[in-house]
Design a protein around this motif. Structure first.
Motif, PDB file in Angstrom:
ATOM      1  N   PRO A   1      55.611  20.961  60.159  1.00 20.82           N
ATOM      2  CA  PRO A   1      55.381  22.071  59.641  1.00 20.82           C
ATOM      3  C   PRO A   1      55.375  23.396  60.363  1.00 20.82           C
ATOM      4  CG  PRO A   1      53.699  20.291  59.142  1.00 20.82           C
ATOM      5  CD  PRO A   1      54.542  19.855  60.421  1.00 20.82           C
ATOM      6  N   GLY A   2      55.768  24.447  59.501  1.00 23.92           N
ATOM      7  CA  GLY A   2      56.103  25.839  59.937  1.00 23.92           C
ATOM      8  C   GLY A   2      54.721  26.296  60.967  1.00 23.92           C
ATOM      9  N   ALA A   3      53.343  25.840  60.912  1.00 25.17           N
ATOM     10  CA  ALA A   3      52.342  26.479  61.522  1.00 25.17           C
ATOM     11  C   ALA A   3      52.653  26.002  63.067  1.00 25.17           C
ATOM     12  CB  ALA A   3      50.914  25.952  60.810  1.00 25.17           C
ATOM     13  N   VAL A   4      53.095  24.976  63.381  1.00 22.87           N
ATOM     14  CA  VAL A   4      53.395  24.260  64.735  1.00 22.87           C
ATOM     15  C   VAL A   4      54.120  25.417  65.400  1.00 22.87           C
ATOM     16  CG1 VAL A   4      53.432  22.221  66.021  1.00 22.87           C
ATOM     17  CG2 VAL A   4      52.579  22.028  63.740  1.00 22.87           C
TER      18      VAL A   4
ATOM     19  N   SER B   1      61.820  25.004  62.961  1.00 19.31           N
ATOM     20  CA  SER B   1      60.384  24.544  63.110  1.00 19.31           C
ATOM     21  C   SER B   1      60.492  23.128  63.375  1.00 19.31           C
ATOM     22  CB  SER B   1      59.875  24.637  61.323  1.00 19.31           C
ATOM     23  OG  SER B   1      60.652  23.839  60.528  1.00 19.31           O
ATOM     24  N   GLY B   2      61.050  22.946  64.687  1.00 21.39           N
ATOM     25  CA  GLY B   2      60.905  21.633  65.067  1.00 21.39           C
ATOM     26  C   GLY B   2      61.704  21.301  66.624  1.00 21.39           C
TER      27      GLY B   2
ATOM     28  N   SER C   1      49.422  12.562  66.700  1.00 16.49           N
ATOM     29  CA  SER C   1      48.669  13.895  66.630  1.00 16.49           C
ATOM     30  C   SER C   1      49.366  14.942  65.807  1.00 16.49           C
ATOM     31  CB  SER C   1      48.748  14.278  68.299  1.00 16.49           C
ATOM     32  OG  SER C   1      50.046  14.481  68.783  1.00 16.49           O
ATOM     33  N   LEU C   2      50.594  14.711  65.301  1.00 12.91           N
ATOM     34  CA  LEU C   2      51.535  15.856  64.726  1.00 12.91           C
ATOM     35  C   LEU C   2      51.978  15.240  63.501  1.00 12.91           C
ATOM     36  CD1 LEU C   2      53.473  17.609  67.501  1.00 12.91           C
ATOM     37  CD2 LEU C   2      51.657  18.776  66.235  1.00 12.91           C
ATOM     38  N   PRO C   3      51.908  16.281  62.325  1.00 10.51           N
ATOM     39  CA  PRO C   3      52.572  15.557  61.028  1.00 10.51           C
ATOM     40  C   PRO C   3      54.056  15.802  61.342  1.00 10.51           C
ATOM     41  CG  PRO C   3      51.788  17.745  60.750  1.00 10.51           C
ATOM     42  CD  PRO C   3      51.364  17.224  62.205  1.00 10.51           C
ATOM     43  N   THR C   4      54.686  15.129  62.227  1.00 14.21           N
ATOM     44  CA  THR C   4      56.305  15.250  62.293  1.00 14.21           C
ATOM     45  C   THR C   4      57.058  14.259  61.405  1.00 14.21           C
ATOM     46  OG1 THR C   4      56.019  13.514  63.808  1.00 14.21           O
ATOM     47  CG2 THR C   4      55.989  15.690  64.681  1.00 14.21           C
ATOM     48  N   SER C   5      58.358  14.486  61.177  1.00 10.44           N
ATOM     49  CA  SER C   5      59.056  13.665  60.430  1.00 10.44           C
ATOM     50  C   SER C   5      60.294  13.475  61.395  1.00 10.44           C
ATOM     51  CB  SER C   5      59.468  14.062  59.161  1.00 10.44           C
ATOM     52  OG  SER C   5      59.588  15.585  58.957  1.00 10.44           O
ATOM     53  N   MET C   6      61.011  12.360  61.356  1.00 15.21           N
ATOM     54  CA  MET C   6      62.050  12.075  62.325  1.00 15.21           C
ATOM     55  C   MET C   6      63.275  11.579  61.718  1.00 15.21           C
ATOM     56  SD  MET C   6      62.449   9.841  65.975  1.00 15.21           S
ATOM     57  CE  MET C   6      61.662  11.181  66.982  1.00 15.21           C
TER      58      MET C   6
ATOM     59  N   ALA D   1      71.549  13.988  61.707  1.00 15.31           N
ATOM     60  CA  ALA D   1      69.738  13.840  61.923  1.00 15.31           C
ATOM     61  C   ALA D   1      69.056  14.735  61.288  1.00 15.31           C
ATOM     62  CB  ALA D   1      69.589  13.992  63.364  1.00 15.31           C
ATOM     63  N   GLY D   2      69.475  16.033  61.084  1.00 16.30           N
ATOM     64  CA  GLY D   2      69.047  16.938  60.226  1.00 16.30           C
ATOM     65  C   GLY D   2      68.620  16.649  58.875  1.00 16.30           C
TER      66      GLY D   2
END
Lengths: 379, 500
Positions: free
Chosen positions: B294-297, B324-325, B358-363, B382-383
């Motif tokens: 998310p953009g806040a990270v 943002s990643g 620990s992070l709301p990531t998506s891969m 990948a994007g």
């Protein structure tokens, strides 16, 4: 001296206990010579003579020298003292008119009495130490400046040595070397001294005192209160407790031992529990000993020392326990009895037998001067 | 310093680390107001009240004079007795010490222990000055990084030292067992102590340097408090420098990747050179990975965490901050075998799983492509996959392009939450109109614009289909002959129908 005393066969047990008390933890194990003494005394027993009645008659101090424990390994032939007296007589040409004990304590006192009876010579109620002392230069004769030689020694296998013209300290060294190189112990006879000098240069009444101490001890009922034991023996109670630890260090010629005696609670004689409230247990007694008990500290404070008689008694039977027989766990009554008056008569005499003489770096801590002629014993 | 220092506090002090309690009650904690030195156990000093009686030369344990000394010390009101050597006491001395409640200490170097105690009791200023000086020197000399500095400070102060973040979590410093004592948790005896903290200031908001110092030795508390001030400044500066370096590196990486992406496969020699400098292998086969957050990270700040996860998962990949990643890729010298790809995919999935804790990531993971163009392509795949992964909680927010085929992927993309509203608004005019216009349009497009086919599929007359399609044209105002419009319409239909 309240009249002359007789030493009979019936008194042997009491006499030996008394001599052991005078041993102050040393003096050697006299129990084994109980029967020897009883046999030597026979029916009649002997009289403890008063030196004053012997004029200038020659008196020979007899005894044994060496490791008292050695007697159980190198058994006596029974002639050691006789041979020593004979050798001395041959050398000096003076036959003894009477004998006295070299040391009126433990084994030596017993041997002197038995030998006097066997030699058929009068036994004077006197000795040269008044208690047990470890060395030849600790004799009152030596401290008074009198000659200690010629000095005859005969060891169990018959080797006999006579030393003449030696200083007390030189004699001590030669004698130790002799017993070390021969049988480990020897019967001895010291230069004859006139009875008139015995009056001034010897501890008088020692054997009689041993007898009186032994009799007082015999009267004690089993499991007597410690205070009562101390009072009966004319001494002072130092403490009651268990031997918690015995640390022996071979740092001195005779080896030093530190004995820790812990009492479960205060005995009443000491109410100080430390300035900041320690464990609240009873006082900590520390006994410093070599061959004899030499110094007692209570909570770090010296409370008794040689030449007074420090005695560790079995709590139940009040039997004296020697330094080398004491074991951790023994339940003890520690008492101090007045030492021989001869030694405390002058600072010069005291200097030879106080704790400093044993390397303890402490002035003598003695009981108050005994009053009366009973030498600290109740009449 | 009239109150002195308690014995327990002294024993707890690092300078007294080698001093042992030989005898005496543990519970007693007398205050030591001074130190009195004597050469041996024969000494008979005066003025013992509240003092530590230190025997500095000899104290043979077998000597009865030791007992006499203990007695004198106790009678004089001494706080404790310090003996040379740590040999145990004889039982008699030990029992005596216990009985009178006098602590007896042993030190291999009684003189040093005695001097340390004297300094702490009488010269706290010197202790402060000494520690501050040495702290300043350490700050100047310590190795790279804040971790090294914090460790050096811990060694110098001989107390645990931590760098804490705003939430009180340990950023650098030893692992701690249990919660840190809060400030002022000490016994409240006015000597301070406990957890001493010092904020790092504006350069690292909320962060602070902390040291656990037991209360009881005011000199030490004062010294470490003062030293904390010096050290916090240095740590703050180091953090700022570190941040600056990180930012600069990130900017370089991002610029380089952007340049590669825009090069269209033909890299300038300068860019090639910089790629080599950065340690990037741009030849060979690449498998792209895209990690979205998310953009806040802040991707720059969090990159170390990503690197950690990647390393833990045994995934060898270059990680570059991108929007943002992060964009990342693994490079193979030769075309990777299916088994290699399988291993790579598992590693990537594991890295995602680690990050997700620990992070709301998506891969998203792309396919293997060759060379610089291949790198651009696989990163773009990948994007796309990562965007899909955002809405796919069932797969752990992880999507691998190879697993679905490109068409599937595109189709799947039309079913995402972002596409659906657009599709709905595009087809909104057909809503509520009579005659199954949406279904007819979908069938018409599926049937390659064949009216006959559509009629057959729907089971209606051909003219009905023609009439409906012409109404759709009017309602939507679209030209179905335009391929773009056709495609958009087709996708929108599929998406809406799928969601109905």
């Amino acid at each position: 001296m309240s009249g002359r005393q007789r030493l009979g066969a019936a008194d042997v047990d009491a006499f030996i206990v008394g001599l052991t008390l005078l041993g102050s933890g040393g003096g050697g194990e006299a129990e084994a010579y109980r029967h020897t003494l009883r046999a030597a005394l026979g029916e009649g027993g002997i009289e403890l003579g008063d030196p004053a009645e012997f004029g200038d008659a020659p008196v020979v101090a007899i005894g044994m020298l060496g490791g008292t424990r050695m007697l159980t390994e190198k058994l006596p032939g029974g002639q050691e003292i006789h041979r020593a007296v004979a050798a001395l007589t041959r050398w000096t040409g003076v036959a003894p008119a009477a004998v006295m004990a070299l040391e009126a304590a433990g084994l030596n006192g017993t041997l002197a009495a038995a030998s006097a009876a066997q030699l058929g010579l009068p036994l004077l109620d006197a000795d040269l130490m008044g208690r047990a002392m470890p060395r030849m230069d600790h004799t009152s004769r030596a401290v008074a400046g009198g000659p200690v030689t010629p000095f005859a020694m005969s060891e169990p296998s018959g080797q006999t040595l006579l030393v003449d013209a030696a200083t007390p300290y030189g004699l001590e060294r030669i004698a130790r070397a002799f017993v070390a190189q021969s049988g480990g112990w020897a019967g001895t006879a010291m230069a004859p001294m006139p009875a008139s000098e015995v009056v001034t240069d010897a501890c008088l009444g020692s054997l009689g005192r041993a007898l009186r101490l032994g009799r007082a001890h015999r009267e004690l009922p089993s499991k007597s209160a410690p205070e009562r034991v101390a009072a009966a023996l004319g001494g002072q109670l130092l403490g009651v407790g268990r031997a918690a630890d015995i640390s022996r260090q071979p740092s001195t010629p005779f080896g030093r031992a530190s004995i820790t005696v812990l009492s479960g609670s205060d005995t009443g004689s000491d109410t100080r529990g430390g300035t900041r409230g320690g464990t609240g247990s009873g006082p900590v007694l520390r006994l410093e000993a070599e061959n004899e008990y030499l110094l007692v500290l209570r909570d770090g404070v010296p409370v008794a020392s040689c030449p007074d008689l420090i005695c560790a008694l079995d709590r139940r039977t009040a039997t004296p326990i020697a330094v080398d027989s004491l074991r951790p766990g023994d339940d003890l009554i520690v008492v101090v009895l007045p030492g021989p008056p001869w030694w405390r008569a002058s600072p010069e005499r005291l200097r030879h037998v106080d704790p400093r003489a044993f390397g303890l770096g402490c002035d003598a801590v003695l009981l108050p001067e005994p009053s009366g002629a009973a030498q600290g014993l109740p009449a | 310093m009239t109150d002195g220092i308690t014995l327990a506090a002294l024993l707890d002090h690092p300078d007294w680390a080698e001093v042992e309690l030989l005898a005496g009650p543990r519970r007693a904690d007398p205050a030591i107001r001074g130190v009195l030195a004597v050469p041996d156990v024969l000494a008979d000093p005066t003025g013992l009240a509240g003092q530590l009686l230190a025997v500095v030369l000899t104290a043979p344990r077998a000597d009865w004079h030791l007992d006499a000394l203990l007695h004198r010390a106790d009678a004089g009101g001494a706080a404790a007795v310090l003996l040379p050597g740590t040999a145990p006491l004889q039982p008699a001395s030990r029992e005596l010490a216990e009985r009178i409640g006098l602590p007896v200490l042993g030190a291999p170097d009684p003189l040093a222990a005695m001097l340390a105690a004297t300094r702490l009791i009488h010269e706290p200023d010197r202790v402060v000055a000494d520690l501050v000086t040495r702290t300043a020197a350490t700050c100047a000399d310590a190795g790279q990084g804040t971790d090294a500095l914090v460790a050096d400070l811990g060694r110098l102060w001989r107390r645990p030292v931590w760098l804490l973040d705003a939430a009180g979590q340990v950023v650098a410093g030893p692992d701690r067992a249990g919660p840190l004592p809060g400030n002022g948790d000490g016994p409240g005896d006015g000597t301070g102590g406990g957890l001493l903290e010092r904020p790092l200031g504006a350069r690292a908001l909320g962060a602070r340097l902390a040291a656990a110092v037991p209360p009881g030795v005011p000199g030490e508390v004062a010294a470490i408090t003062a030293a904390l001030g010096v050290a916090a400044e240095s740590v703050g500066q180091r953090l700022a420098e570190q941040r600056l370096t990180v930012e600069r590196d990130a900017r370089l990486r991002m610029a380089l990747l952007a340049e590669i992406a825009q090069s269209g496969g033909e890299l300038s020699s300068g860019a090639r050179r910089r790629a080599i400098d950065a340690g990037w292998q741009i030849e060979g086969w690449h498998v792209g990975i895209r990690i979205d957050v998310p953009g806040a990270v802040d991707p720059v700040a969090i990159r170390p965490e990503v690197l950690r996860a990647v390393a833990t998962a045994h995934l060898r990949a270059v990680v570059v901050e991108q929007g943002s990643g992060w964009g990342a890729w693994s490079t193979f010298d030769h075309a990777p075998s299916p088994a290699q790809l399988q291993r790579h995919a598992s590693a990537a999935r594991r890295a995602q799983w680690l990050l997700r804790s620990s992070l709301p990531t998506s891969m998203g993971v792309g396919r293997a492509h060759h060379g610089v163009p291949g790198l651009i392509r696989t990163l773009s795949e990948a994007g796309d996959a990562a965007r899909l992964a955002t809405g796919r909680s069932t797969s752990g927010h992880y999507v691998h392009v190879d697993r679905m085929g490109l068409g599937q992927m595109l189709l799947a993309w039309t079913r995402t939450d972002t596409f659906l509203p657009a599709a709905r608004s595009l087809l909104e005019p057909l809503h509520g109109q009579p005659g199954e216009l949406l279904l007819t349009l979908t069938a018409f497009l599926d049937a390659e614009s064949s009216l006959t086919e559509t009629a057959a599929v729907l089971g209606v007359h051909r003219n009905t289909v023609a009439a409906r399609i012409s109404r759709v044209r009017e309602l939507l105002a679209v030209d179905l002959a335009d391929p773009d419009e056709r495609l958009a319409l087709h996708l929108a239909c599929r998406s809406v129908v799928f969601h109905q």
